[in-house]
Design a protein around this motif. Structure first.
Motif, PDB file in Angstrom:
ATOM      1  N   LEU A  78       0.828  -1.194   0.000  1.00 54.34           N
ATOM      2  CA  LEU A  78       0.000   0.000   0.000  1.00 54.34           C
ATOM      3  C   LEU A  78       0.871   1.256   0.000  1.00 54.34           C
ATOM      4  O   LEU A  78       1.958   1.291   0.604  1.00 54.34           O
ATOM      5  CB  LEU A  78      -0.919   0.006   1.221  1.00 54.34           C
ATOM      6  CG  LEU A  78      -1.838  -1.203   1.355  1.00 54.34           C
ATOM      7  CD1 LEU A  78      -2.664  -1.099   2.634  1.00 54.34           C
ATOM      8  CD2 LEU A  78      -2.759  -1.303   0.143  1.00 54.34           C
ATOM      9  N   ALA A  79       0.378   2.302  -0.673  1.00 50.14           N
ATOM     10  CA  ALA A  79       1.144   3.548  -0.815  1.00 50.14           C
ATOM     11  C   ALA A  79       1.417   4.191   0.539  1.00 50.14           C
ATOM     12  O   ALA A  79       2.472   4.809   0.749  1.00 50.14           O
ATOM     13  CB  ALA A  79       0.381   4.519  -1.715  1.00 50.14           C
ATOM     14  N   LYS A  80       0.486   4.079   1.461  1.00 54.86           N
ATOM     15  CA  LYS A  80       0.648   4.685   2.784  1.00 54.86           C
ATOM     16  C   LYS A  80       1.375   3.788   3.770  1.00 54.86           C
ATOM     17  O   LYS A  80       1.409   4.044   4.961  1.00 54.86           O
ATOM     18  CB  LYS A  80      -0.717   5.054   3.340  1.00 54.86           C
ATOM     19  CG  LYS A  80      -1.429   6.143   2.529  1.00 54.86           C
ATOM     20  CD  LYS A  80      -2.742   6.511   3.174  1.00 54.86           C
ATOM     21  CE  LYS A  80      -3.445   7.619   2.374  1.00 54.86           C
ATOM     22  NZ  LYS A  80      -4.739   8.020   3.001  1.00 54.86           N
ATOM     23  N   GLY A  81       1.921   2.691   3.247  1.00 52.62           N
ATOM     24  CA  GLY A  81       2.651   1.774   4.107  1.00 52.62           C
ATOM     25  C   GLY A  81       1.843   0.536   4.450  1.00 52.62           C
ATOM     26  O   GLY A  81       0.610   0.558   4.419  1.00 52.62           O
ATOM     27  N   GLY A  82       2.533  -0.520   4.742  1.00 53.80           N
ATOM     28  CA  GLY A  82       1.855  -1.771   5.058  1.00 53.80           C
ATOM     29  C   GLY A  82       1.427  -2.496   3.790  1.00 53.80           C
ATOM     30  O   GLY A  82       1.763  -2.105   2.656  1.00 53.80           O
ATOM     31  N   ALA A  83       0.654  -3.546   3.963  1.00 53.08           N
ATOM     32  CA  ALA A  83       0.212  -4.354   2.827  1.00 53.08           C
ATOM     33  C   ALA A  83      -1.169  -4.931   3.105  1.00 53.08           C
ATOM     34  O   ALA A  83      -1.640  -4.959   4.241  1.00 53.08           O
ATOM     35  CB  ALA A  83       1.212  -5.480   2.567  1.00 53.08           C
ATOM     36  N   SER A  84      -1.804  -5.373   2.028  1.00 56.22           N
ATOM     37  CA  SER A  84      -3.080  -6.092   2.155  1.00 56.22           C
ATOM     38  C   SER A  84      -2.902  -7.476   1.542  1.00 56.22           C
ATOM     39  O   SER A  84      -2.155  -7.643   0.566  1.00 56.22           O
ATOM     40  CB  SER A  84      -4.206  -5.339   1.448  1.00 56.22           C
ATOM     41  OG  SER A  84      -3.972  -5.300   0.044  1.00 56.22           O
TER      42      SER A  84
END
Length: 383
Positions: free
Chosen positions: A9-15
């Motif tokens: 994800l662009a804002k950090g982290g992942a899905s």
């Protein structure tokens, strides 16, 4: 198989998105984000769902059920039922064996039976009850819906097991309580057999079994009692046969063994009429004192299930719709014996003793259900 797609994800982290094709609902997906579960937890949740789906044919419903079972620390329904049966002491061994057979046939492999008891609700019990069918080795066609009485018996064992689990603080409530009424199938109407019907049955059955059917009709013995008789159990004096009933076949595990009769009053002596006595006098000399007097042609005892499938059911196939309107159970020969005696004004206590009933009310209940001639006589009296 299910698949997992991980997207940064662009804002950090992942899905982590799990995708699968459910056999009931089609293409489905579920996403676990690091924002909601934390970086490591989200990925683990996605992998866990994929593993459960892969193990359960991509069915989310089955996967969810499997996870519930895995997460619970409580025993399963079947384990609770087995525990309850193991604690029983009052019933005779044959009765306990019947409970074990019922549990094995109708609870062990069911979805309900595999479910931890803390996850069971009334809806699950009702679904299980309504789906009960006849299993193999029974006297009815396999897969046919289970009769109301048998369903009631199985449900009673389940409900009693839940009550035991509550006493042992394994459960807090009984989800089987009060749900037997959910089965709205009508009870089977009993089949009345007239004296002429009993003669016809004995005449039409295979010759090898004709005396056996005459004996059931002439003595009122239970099938399990008659098939456990030895030559030494019958005494003939001055042309009159007396039958000493002290044994009966009992279900034990997947087999049968001989034990005491159904109740204390089941131990009794039953006298035969002159014609049946003469037939027995001719039949008995071929047997040793400890030989069973009613056998299959190969010398094996008349096991109930085998007799029904190989002899009784084929006979019914020939008679129902012709000589008989409906198919009687072989036990209804015993009911017919009771009814014919009471129609002949034999005192209730005499009939009760002859049949081995513990309570005369049992005798009268049979009569109330079966007595067609008496009902006709009552109608004629009003005319």
């Amino acid at each position: 198989m299910a698949s997992i797609r991980t997207r940064e994800l662009a804002k950090g982290g992942a899905s982590h998105t799990v995708t699968w094709r459910d056999p009931e609902t089609g293409l489905k997906s579920r996403t676990f984000g690091d924002k909601d579960y934390g970086p490591g937890e989200a990925k683990a949740k996605a992998q866990e769902l994929k593993d459960f789906l892969d193990a359960n044919g991509n069915s989310f419903k089955l996967a969810a059920t499997a996870k519930i079972r895995k997460d619970s620390t409580k025993p399963t329904v079947y384990e609770v039922v087995v525990r309850h049966i193991d604690l029983l002491r009052k019933p005779q061994p044959g009765t306990i064996a019947k409970y074990r057979n019922m549990a094995a046939a109708h609870i062990a492999d069911s979805e309900l039976g595999k479910t931890p008891v803390d996850k069971v609700n009334k809806a699950m019990v009702i679904d299980w009850l309504d789906q009960l069918v006849v299993q193999s080795r029974a006297n009815q066609p396999t897969g046919q819906r289970l009769g109301r009485k048998t369903k009631g018996n199985v449900h009673a064992v389940l409900s009693a097991a839940f009550a035991t689990a509550i006493d042992e603080e394994v459960m807090h409530r009984n989800p089987a309580k009060g749900v037997a009424e959910a089965d709205l199938n009508e009870a089977r109407e009993p089949v009345y057999l007239s004296p002429e019907d009993l003669v016809m049955l004995a005449d039409r059955i295979e010759p090898h079994y004709q005396l056996f059917i005459r004996f059931l009709g002439g003595t009122g013995l239970r099938y399990s009692e008659a098939t456990a008789l030895r030559r030494r159990d019958i005494t003939i004096r001055e042309g009159r046969a007396s039958v000493r009933v002290s044994r009966a076949w009992k279900s034990v595990g997947k087999g049968e063994e001989i034990g005491p009769p159904k109740s204390k009053k089941g131990n009794r002596t039953v006298t035969c009429n002159a014609a049946l006595s003469a037939a027995l006098a001719e039949h008995l000399p071929a047997f040793g004192l400890d030989d069973l007097i009613f056998q299959f042609p190969d010398g094996m005892y008349l096991r109930n299930s085998k007799f029904h499938k190989e002899v009784w059911q084929p006979l019914m196939g020939q008679l129902v719709g012709k000589e008989l309107d409906r198919k009687p159970w072989i036990h209804e020969i015993r009911h017919a014996h009771c009814t014919h005696l009471l129609d002949a004004n034999v005192p209730v206590h005499v009939v009760q003793a002859r049949l081995g009933h513990e309570d005369p009310q049992t005798t009268l209940r049979v009569y109330a259900r079966m007595s067609a001639p008496s009902d006709a006589a009552a109608a004629d009296a009003l005319g």
